[in-house]
Design a protein around this motif. Structure first.
Motif, PDB file in Angstrom:
ATOM      1  N   SER A 284      29.951  13.339 -12.381  1.00  0.00           N
ATOM      2  CA  SER A 284      30.711  14.411 -12.424  1.00  0.00           C
ATOM      3  C   SER A 284      32.278  14.304 -13.059  1.00  0.00           C
ATOM      4  O   SER A 284      32.463  15.248 -13.737  1.00  0.00           O
ATOM      5  CB  SER A 284      31.122  14.723 -10.942  1.00  0.00           C
ATOM      6  N   VAL A 285      32.620  13.308 -12.952  1.00  0.00           N
ATOM      7  CA  VAL A 285      34.008  13.057 -13.783  1.00  0.00           C
ATOM      8  C   VAL A 285      34.099  13.071 -15.019  1.00  0.00           C
ATOM      9  O   VAL A 285      34.872  13.659 -15.799  1.00  0.00           O
ATOM     10  CB  VAL A 285      34.850  11.795 -13.376  1.00  0.00           C
TER      11      VAL A 285
ATOM     12  N   VAL B  27      33.399  17.363  -0.752  1.00  0.00           N
ATOM     13  CA  VAL B  27      32.247  17.228  -1.038  1.00  0.00           C
ATOM     14  C   VAL B  27      31.453  18.414  -1.150  1.00  0.00           C
ATOM     15  O   VAL B  27      30.657  18.682  -2.295  1.00  0.00           O
ATOM     16  CB  VAL B  27      31.477  16.497   0.404  1.00  0.00           C
ATOM     17  N   VAL B  28      31.716  19.772  -0.629  1.00  0.00           N
ATOM     18  CA  VAL B  28      31.238  20.664  -0.882  1.00  0.00           C
ATOM     19  C   VAL B  28      31.532  21.331  -2.192  1.00  0.00           C
ATOM     20  O   VAL B  28      30.715  21.970  -3.084  1.00  0.00           O
ATOM     21  CB  VAL B  28      31.797  21.795   0.292  1.00  0.00           C
TER      22      VAL B  28
ATOM     23  N   ARG C 133      30.560  23.637  -6.588  1.00  0.00           N
ATOM     24  CA  ARG C 133      31.597  24.126  -7.676  1.00  0.00           C
ATOM     25  C   ARG C 133      31.952  25.153  -7.279  1.00  0.00           C
ATOM     26  O   ARG C 133      32.016  26.276  -8.249  1.00  0.00           O
ATOM     27  CB  ARG C 133      30.870  24.094  -8.976  1.00  0.00           C
ATOM     28  N   ASN C 134      32.475  25.812  -6.022  1.00  0.00           N
ATOM     29  CA  ASN C 134      33.027  26.948  -5.679  1.00  0.00           C
ATOM     30  C   ASN C 134      34.339  26.744  -5.499  1.00  0.00           C
ATOM     31  O   ASN C 134      34.904  26.104  -4.954  1.00  0.00           O
ATOM     32  CB  ASN C 134      32.670  27.552  -4.708  1.00  0.00           C
TER      33      ASN C 134
ATOM     34  N   VAL D 159      37.540  18.726 -10.016  1.00  0.00           N
ATOM     35  CA  VAL D 159      36.636  17.688  -9.864  1.00  0.00           C
ATOM     36  C   VAL D 159      37.239  16.213  -9.663  1.00  0.00           C
ATOM     37  O   VAL D 159      36.634  15.488  -8.926  1.00  0.00           O
ATOM     38  CB  VAL D 159      35.854  17.772 -11.355  1.00  0.00           C
ATOM     39  N   LEU D 160      38.319  15.942 -10.312  1.00  0.00           N
ATOM     40  CA  LEU D 160      38.928  14.943 -10.381  1.00  0.00           C
ATOM     41  C   LEU D 160      39.619  14.592  -9.169  1.00  0.00           C
ATOM     42  O   LEU D 160      39.435  13.570  -8.526  1.00  0.00           O
ATOM     43  CB  LEU D 160      40.214  14.892 -11.244  1.00  0.00           C
ATOM     44  N   ALA D 161      40.248  15.732  -8.596  1.00  0.00           N
ATOM     45  CA  ALA D 161      40.684  15.832  -7.097  1.00  0.00           C
ATOM     46  C   ALA D 161      39.744  15.351  -6.191  1.00  0.00           C
ATOM     47  O   ALA D 161      39.760  14.682  -5.151  1.00  0.00           O
ATOM     48  CB  ALA D 161      41.481  16.928  -6.812  1.00  0.00           C
TER      49      ALA D 161
END
Lengths: 229, 224
Positions: free
Chosen positions: B219-220, A62-63, A68-69, A139-141
């Protein structure tokens, strides 16, 4: 920082030795199940540690989607792998305990099935990480991790309706519930030491992930320089 | 551009393409037919037995067949960089997702309508419980498969082994939905138990995962 971590590893090893001694020698033998009940001191703490790891994985995902880090993505990857390991231990020790006590290796009961489905979801999570390319992986994961986390309570609810054989929680609630205090003490030592082992593994795996990212970035930088010449 | 007009335009385009090529529906139909025939050989059930196993057979066949169509959802859009074009356009991403999910929903419903008579013939099925309940289960169950399937197809299209990846991601998450569909169908067919709990459960599953998909799709889609 590094010295502190090494001290923590040493402490964890000490705890592990002491909790093993507690589980195998100090805790009394269970009346009806006999010595096989001692697997309890490994089975339940492993399940607990797996749960903690998967919770860390969900929070880190979630973080990551929010900030996006790369650090939280590395933590998500590390916790998923360590959680998988402990979840596998739960799934292996469970049937070993169930066979002599229930007379069967496996049954489709709520907690067993939920653990299995959880395990399957995290296998697919790790496969997705392995098979997706470059910058998209994170992102996908993270998206899949959120799906998995939402799915687990639904699985539990549905199988609970289906049928349940696993003993209801032994500690807290009910007239006949409650462990012998010595057993409880051995159990908590093991809970503590397994949690520490989980933390140690997660930190190590996290550092490895960060190192790999560093190496990749350096490779990319070198390749870029070579290309410009 | 409003969400609704984008959804309608995309859905219209997909349906028209499918109507002209019939790629997805043909491959799904033939695949489902093969599953029906092979299961029929493998189990060779009597009418009484088939009533209690049909729920499982039907949904496994539809699940496998749906994957065939789901895999083609986004493949079409990759060819001329349509997805990239979509990303830079101001159109809302969720409109695209809803259109794709609705399109897949229609394809799978058509498949189910065409395959159900075959199941009835091959397995000598006759429902003890009310048939309209089966329709409710089918609609809720199909949406459960399709909404997550469309989302995971968007995930798996970005991986190295595209076609293999979709079932590997979709099946574990779909386990509670499949359990609910199968048990609801079996309890209606045999008339031995009430399917109410499972129908409610499917409705909850649909709501929860539709929300999660809509939350995460942007996002995806924009993942680099």
């Amino acid at each position: 920082m590094k010295q502190l971590f090494i001290a923590f590893i040493v402490l964890t090893l000490g705890l592990l030795a002491y909790s093993t001694y507690q589980a195998l020698y100090v805790a009394p033998t269970e009346q009806t199940m006999g010595d096989v009940q001692r697997i309890f001191y490994y089975h339940v703490p492993s399940a607990w540690t797996a749960g903690v790891c998967f919770l860390v994985n969900f929070l880190a995902s979630v973080v990551y989607l929010w900030k996006r880090n790369t650090a939280s993505d590395a933590l998500a990857a590390a916790s998923a792998e360590v959680g998988m390991t402990f979840c596998t231990i739960v799934l292996i020790t469970g049937p070993i305990w169930a066979r002599p006590v229930w007379g069967i290796w496996w049954t489709w009961d709520a907690r067993l099935t939920t653990t299995l489905v959880l395990w399957l979801i995290y296998v697919s999570y790790l496969m997705l990480r392995r098979f997706s390319a470059g910058g998209q992986t994170q992102v996908l994961a993270a998206a899949l991790a959120i799906f998995g986390f939402v799915d687990v309570p639904i699985v539990y609810m549905s199988i609970r309706w289906f049928r349940t054989q696993h003993p209801s929680p032994v500690m807290g609630g009910g007239e006949n519930s409650g462990l012998d205090p010595v057993m409880l003490q051995a159990f908590f030592w093991n809970l503590l030491s397994f949690t520490c082992v989980g933390i140690v593994l997660m930190v190590l795996r996290y550092r490895l992930q960060r190192l790999e990212e560093n190496v990749e970035a350096k490779h990319a930088a070198v390749a870029l320089q070579g290309g410009s010449r | 551009m409003t969400t609704l007009s984008v959804t309608r335009a995309t859905l219209h385009k997909d349906l028209r393409m499918e109507w002209r090529s019939k790629d997805a529906i043909n491959s799904m139909l033939f695949f489902a037919l093969l599953v029906v025939v092979i299961f029929s050989f493998a189990f060779n059930p009597t009418a009484e037995e088939s009533r209690s196993i049909a729920g499982g057979l039907v949904w496994v066949a539809f699940l496998f067949a749906a994957v065939v169509a789901l895999n083609q959802t986004w493949a079409r859009e990759l060819r001329n960089q349509v997805l990239d074009a979509y990303r830079v356009s101001p159109a809302p991403p969720n409109a695209l997702f809803v259109a794709k999910a609705l399109g897949n929903f229609l394809f799978v419903v058509v498949l189910e309508v065409l395959m159900t008579p075959l199941f009835v013939v091959f397995y000598n099925l006759r429902s003890v419980g009310p048939v309209w309940q089966l329709v409710v289960v089918a609609l809720l169950g199909t949406w459960a498969l399709v909404v997550n399937g469309t989302f995971f197809a968007a995930l798996s299209i970005r991986t190295r082994s595209r076609e293999i990846m979709l079932p590997l991601l979709l099946f574990p998450i779909s386990i509670p939905a499949v359990l609910a569909m199968v048990d609801a169908t079996t309890s209606i067919l045999t008339g031995e138990a009430s399917p109410d709990f499972w129908i409610k459960m499917l409705a909850v599953y649909d709501l929860v995962f539709t929300a999660v998909c809509l939350l995460l799709f942007e996002s995806v889609l924009n993942a680099e």
